[in-house]
Design an enzyme around this catalytic site. Structure first.
Site, PDB file in Angstrom:
ATOM      1  CB  ALA A 192      -0.897  -0.004   1.229  1.00 20.08           C
ATOM      2  CB  CYS A 196      11.506   5.998   0.615  1.00 23.15           C
ATOM      3  SG  CYS A 196      10.307   5.887   1.942  1.00 23.15           S
TER       4      CYS A 196
END
Ligand code: SAM
Length: 434
Positions: free
Chosen positions: A256, A375
């Site tokens: 998600a 990230c």
């Protein structure tokens, strides 16, 4: 409360700073109270900007106040930061910035502080140079980052940490991924040009486009028909690296909101893709994204760390483990990370990542590949994490896939924020020996 964007901004900031809520949670609610789209856009600009420059503005405010506000006046504190942000960083006429901020003091029903607010903002105008020199000599205020993060970045990236800190304070580019099942990148660029929307390809990506100026997705041609999605260039490398082929069984273990899930299917719809996430609400967003793009995957709310609870025993040819992380590579997009994260989060997240890697590996077929990504720009979550894994997992080898295009970071590849205009991202391609 009246929908005054500056007063709303102060209230949003209190919720982020004092209650630890994220901007993406709190801002949309506040925007729904705005009178119109212009006010909603101003509110967004004020909160993102004030959060981005929080440590700088807070240091300036500290010099201008004789004593700090009481906790019950945290909204005033935040409102003055919003006022200073306008004077320090925005092209709003100074007269308007001061007048409207003092008005917002009244909106917050703290009329007693309107004289103080006026004096603080006028004081900044008068003493600007002296205040700027004072904050520039302090790293926290100068880089506008918390001290623990400056120190962590300096320790991980002694030659690049300044560049990372500066890139984190830049406004992020507005990046798109063209859905090659519907239109080519060249055709979409032509379409944008015909509408006088300035755009260019993102170097190093197949499908990436960067717009010169951000715009609402609803105004992008073909957005609702599925021609394009919003996605940073660095995140677009995942689908390419995973190198899926028709007929493969693929697991997207932390899927998600589904940016990479959708990209994988756009590249190769003839795969059996399971998109898993522990968060049911976030998984709804995966479905919405797939629906808009006309794509299909099997969605599963489950804990990737506990495959015993959901795995049917059939191995996967490819696994994408886009792990939960500190987000330190995407601070320019989510500046509230600087306020919300704590140094202690690094070890806790690294532990979860290690558990996820360990739990996912047995699900991979011999000869298959697991792509580990974050990230983050912190080595504990990236190259050190993968080096530890390779240290005990004898049937795992890492093959650098972005060599020559991206910095090789010990083990794996690290994109630093701002490099090629991209977000900070880490990738390691882990192959299972046969
Ligand atoms: C970095 S985000 C994934 C972004 C996504 N891959 C994309 O490209 O849109 C990490 C996700 O991992 C999920 N997550 C965290 N722990 C998990 C677990 N134990 N099992 C499955 N999903 C998990 C979070 O809910 C979050 O949605």
């Amino acid at each position: 409360m009246a929908a005054d964007p500056r007063a709303l901004a102060a209230q949003v900031l209190v919720r982020v700073h004092d209650a630890g809520r994220s901007l993406s949670d709190v801002l949309p609610v506040a925007q729904s109270e705005c009178a119109d789209e212009r006010d909603a856009a101003l509110l967004q600009e004020l909160v993102y900007g004030t959060v981005r420059w929080y440590y700088r503005l807070d240091a300036i405010l500290g010099q201008l106040l004789r004593k700090p506000f009481k906790p019950r006046d945290a909204d005033l504190h935040c409102l003055l930061l919003v006022g200073l942000y306008q004077l320090d960083q925005l092209a709003v006429p100074e007269r308007v910035a001061v007048h409207e901020t003092v008005q917002a003091v009244r909106t917050l029903r703290k009329d007693w502080a309107s004289g103080l607010a006026n004096a603080v903002l006028r004081g900044f105008q008068r003493r600007r140079e002296e205040l700027e020199n004072a904050v520039a000599s302090d790293e926290v205020a100068g880089f506008s980052h918390p001290r623990w993060l400056i120190e962590q970045l300096r320790s991980d990236w002694p030659d690049q940490y300044r560049q990372i800190l500066l890139a984190n304070n830049m406004r992020p580019p507005f990046s798109l991924r063209v859905n090659r099942r519907r239109i080519t990148r060249a055709e979409y660029l032509d379409l944008l040009q015909s509408l006088a929307i300035e755009a260019m390809p993102i170097p190093g990506t197949d499908q990436g486009i960067r717009l010169a100026t951000p715009m609402a997705v609803a105004r992008l041609p073909g957005f609702f028909a599925g021609d394009v999605s919003v996605q940073d260039g660095a995140a677009q490398l995942a689908a390419e690296l995973l190198d899926v082929r028709p007929g493969m069984r693929v697991l997207d273990a932390c899927a998600a909101p589904g940016g990479k899930t959708a990209h994988l299917l756009e590249r190769e719809p003839e795969i059996a893709l399971t998109a898993l996430d522990i968060d049911a609400q976030r998984l709804v967003r995966v479905q919405e994204n797939l629906d808009r793009l006309g794509l299909h995957a099997g969605l599963l709310v489950a804990d990737a760390g506990q495959p015993g609870q959901w795995w049917d025993g059939q191995r996967f040819d490819r696994i994408l483990l886009d792990a939960p992380c500190t987000g330190t590579g995407v601070i320019r997009r989510h500046p509230d990370i600087k306020l919300l994260r704590r140094a202690a989060d690094i070890a806790a997240l690294a532990q979860r990542q290690a558990e996820l890697l360990k739990a996912m590996w047995p699900l991979l077929s011999p000869g298959g590949m697991l792509l580990y990504s974050t990230c983050s720009v912190l080595k504990t979550e990236n190259s050190n994490q993968v080096a530890d894994f390779l240290g005990y997992q004898a049937d795992a080898i890492e093959r650098p896939m972005l060599a020559g295009r991206v910095k090789v970071a010990g083990v794996g590849s690290q994109i630093l924020p701002g490099e090629n205009g991209m977000d900070g991202f880490y990738y390691a391609c882990l192959h299972k020996t046969v």
